[in-house]
Design a protein around this motif. Structure first.
Motif, short mmCIF file in Angstrom:
data_model
loop_
_atom_site.label_atom_id
_atom_site.label_comp_id
_atom_site.label_asym_id
_atom_site.label_seq_id
_atom_site.Cartn_x
_atom_site.Cartn_y
_atom_site.Cartn_z
N VAL A 173 0.84 -1.20 0.00
CA VAL A 173 0.00 0.00 0.00
C VAL A 173 0.87 1.25 0.00
N GLU A 174 1.96 1.23 0.78
CA GLU A 174 2.87 2.38 0.82
C GLU A 174 3.46 2.67 -0.56
N GLU A 175 3.84 1.63 -1.26
CA GLU A 175 4.43 1.80 -2.59
C GLU A 175 3.41 2.40 -3.56
N GLN A 176 2.16 1.91 -3.50
CA GLN A 176 1.12 2.43 -4.39
C GLN A 176 0.78 3.88 -4.05
N ALA A 177 0.73 4.21 -2.76
CA ALA A 177 0.41 5.56 -2.34
C ALA A 177 1.50 6.53 -2.77
N GLU A 178 2.76 6.10 -2.69
CA GLU A 178 3.88 6.95 -3.11
C GLU A 178 3.80 7.23 -4.62
N ALA A 179 3.47 6.19 -5.39
CA ALA A 179 3.35 6.37 -6.84
C ALA A 179 2.20 7.31 -7.19
N LEU A 180 1.10 7.19 -6.45
CA LEU A 180 -0.05 8.05 -6.69
C LEU A 180 0.28 9.51 -6.37
N SER A 181 1.00 9.73 -5.27
CA SER A 181 1.38 11.09 -4.89
C SER A 181 2.27 11.73 -5.96
N LYS A 182 3.19 10.96 -6.50
CA LYS A 182 4.06 11.47 -7.56
C LYS A 182 3.26 11.81 -8.80
N GLN A 183 2.27 10.97 -9.11
CA GLN A 183 1.41 11.22 -10.26
C GLN A 183 0.62 12.51 -10.09
N LEU A 184 0.11 12.74 -8.89
CA LEU A 184 -0.65 13.96 -8.63
C LEU A 184 0.23 15.19 -8.76
N ASP A 185 1.48 15.09 -8.28
CA ASP A 185 2.40 16.23 -8.39
C ASP A 185 2.71 16.54 -9.85
N ASP A 186 2.85 15.49 -10.66
CA ASP A 186 3.22 15.68 -12.06
C ASP A 186 2.09 16.25 -12.89
N GLU A 187 0.84 15.96 -12.52
CA GLU A 187 -0.30 16.34 -13.35
C GLU A 187 -1.04 17.59 -12.87
N SER A 188 -0.45 18.30 -11.92
CA SER A 188 -1.10 19.51 -11.39
C SER A 188 -2.56 19.22 -11.02
N ALA A 189 -2.75 18.22 -10.18
CA ALA A 189 -4.09 17.74 -9.85
C ALA A 189 -4.82 18.72 -8.96
N ASP A 190 -6.12 18.44 -8.76
CA ASP A 190 -6.94 19.27 -7.90
C ASP A 190 -6.36 19.32 -6.50
N ALA A 191 -6.51 20.47 -5.84
CA ALA A 191 -5.98 20.63 -4.49
C ALA A 191 -6.60 19.62 -3.54
N ALA A 192 -7.89 19.32 -3.73
CA ALA A 192 -8.57 18.36 -2.85
C ALA A 192 -7.96 16.98 -2.97
N ALA A 193 -7.63 16.56 -4.18
CA ALA A 193 -7.02 15.24 -4.38
C ALA A 193 -5.63 15.18 -3.75
N VAL A 194 -4.86 16.24 -3.90
CA VAL A 194 -3.52 16.30 -3.30
C VAL A 194 -3.62 16.23 -1.77
N ALA A 195 -4.58 16.97 -1.20
CA ALA A 195 -4.75 16.97 0.25
C ALA A 195 -5.18 15.60 0.75
N THR A 196 -6.04 14.94 0.00
CA THR A 196 -6.48 13.60 0.40
C THR A 196 -5.32 12.62 0.36
N ALA A 197 -4.49 12.72 -0.67
CA ALA A 197 -3.33 11.84 -0.77
C ALA A 197 -2.35 12.08 0.37
N ALA A 198 -2.16 13.34 0.75
CA ALA A 198 -1.27 13.67 1.87
C ALA A 198 -1.80 13.09 3.17
N HIS A 199 -3.12 13.17 3.35
CA HIS A 199 -3.75 12.61 4.56
C HIS A 199 -3.55 11.10 4.60
N LEU A 200 -3.67 10.45 3.45
CA LEU A 200 -3.46 9.01 3.37
C LEU A 200 -2.03 8.65 3.75
N GLU A 201 -1.06 9.43 3.28
CA GLU A 201 0.34 9.15 3.60
C GLU A 201 0.60 9.31 5.09
N ARG A 202 -0.04 10.30 5.72
CA ARG A 202 0.15 10.49 7.16
C ARG A 202 -0.39 9.29 7.93
#
Length: 226
Positions: A173-202
């Motif tokens: 799960v950690e590996e998949q979450a890290e890959a998703l976070s990188k994808q969000l950073d690269d694609e200038s994703a919605d702020a809500a999606a980025v915040a949700t991903a950060a919460h998941l990592e925490r």
């Protein structure tokens, strides 16, 4: 078998629901129809959804009112809402959508590829959170039975085996979450999606610390992410 996520489609026009189903069918998730705000709220009483696509202009309870009810309920307040509208009344109208709790506001006609990409991000975040809750539940069972470890034959071996399995599952799960976070950073994703991903990592970090604390020779109280 991995359980599919549910996506709630809310629109009073059957042809619009059919179009949304055609666009999102490629995601291979469970699509649930609702032809009114009232019907959507009933569906939300019993099922969990990864994301809601909500039409603004509906007779009776419109999209803004429906979103307000969704955000007032503890069970549903964190479900992402994407507003869909056939009209554009300018910045004030858009602001009202965000104020009602929407994570995005899309005017029709919209790009099917863009809509599908946005929905897929929230589906993936939802699936990762489900995996995280599963790992947390298993870890709680291990913590509750920790005092019994070492009592009776084979309990230490069983405990070590469960810890190894939990660690392996969490690592995936950690590996998949890290890959998703990188994808969000690269694609200038919605702020809500980025915040949700950060919460998941925490939450993943907290779960990893709790799991590490169970390793032999490590003591101290642990707390799990909710």
């Amino acid at each position: 078998m991995v359980q599919k996520a549910k996506i709630l489609l809310v629109d009073d026009r059957p042809e619009n629901l059919l179009a949304l189903e055609a666009i999102l069918s490629a995601l291979d998730q469970t699509l649930v129809r609702a032809s009114s705000g009232e019907e959507a709220l009933k569906a939300l009483l019993t099922d969990d959804f990864a994301v809601i696509l909500l039409d603004v202009q509906m007779p009776g309870m419109d999209g803004f009112e429906t979103a307000a009810h969704i955000k007032r309920r503890e069970r549903t307040r964190d479900i992402p809402i994407i507003f869909l509208t056939a009209i554009n009344h300018g910045p004030h109208h858009t602001f009202r959508g965000y104020a009602a709790g929407a994570v995005d506001y899309i005017s029709k006609p919209f790009d099917p590829w863009v809509l599908r990409a946005k929905v897929s991000v929230f589906v993936e975040l939802y699936m990762k959170n489900c995996q995280l809750r599963e790992q947390a539940a298993l870890l709680r069972l291990q913590l509750e039975g920790g005092g019994k470890a070492g009592v009776g034959g084979g309990s230490k071996e069983q405990s070590a085996g469960l810890l190894a399995e939990l660690s392996a599952r969490l690592a995936a799960v950690e590996e998949q979450a890290e890959a998703l976070s990188k994808q969000l950073d690269d694609e200038s994703a919605d702020a809500a999606a980025v915040a949700t991903a950060a919460h998941l990592e925490r939450k993943l970090t907290g779960l990893r610390r709790a799991l590490d604390a169970l390793e032999p020779g490590v003591g101290g109280a642990t707390s799990l992410p909710s």
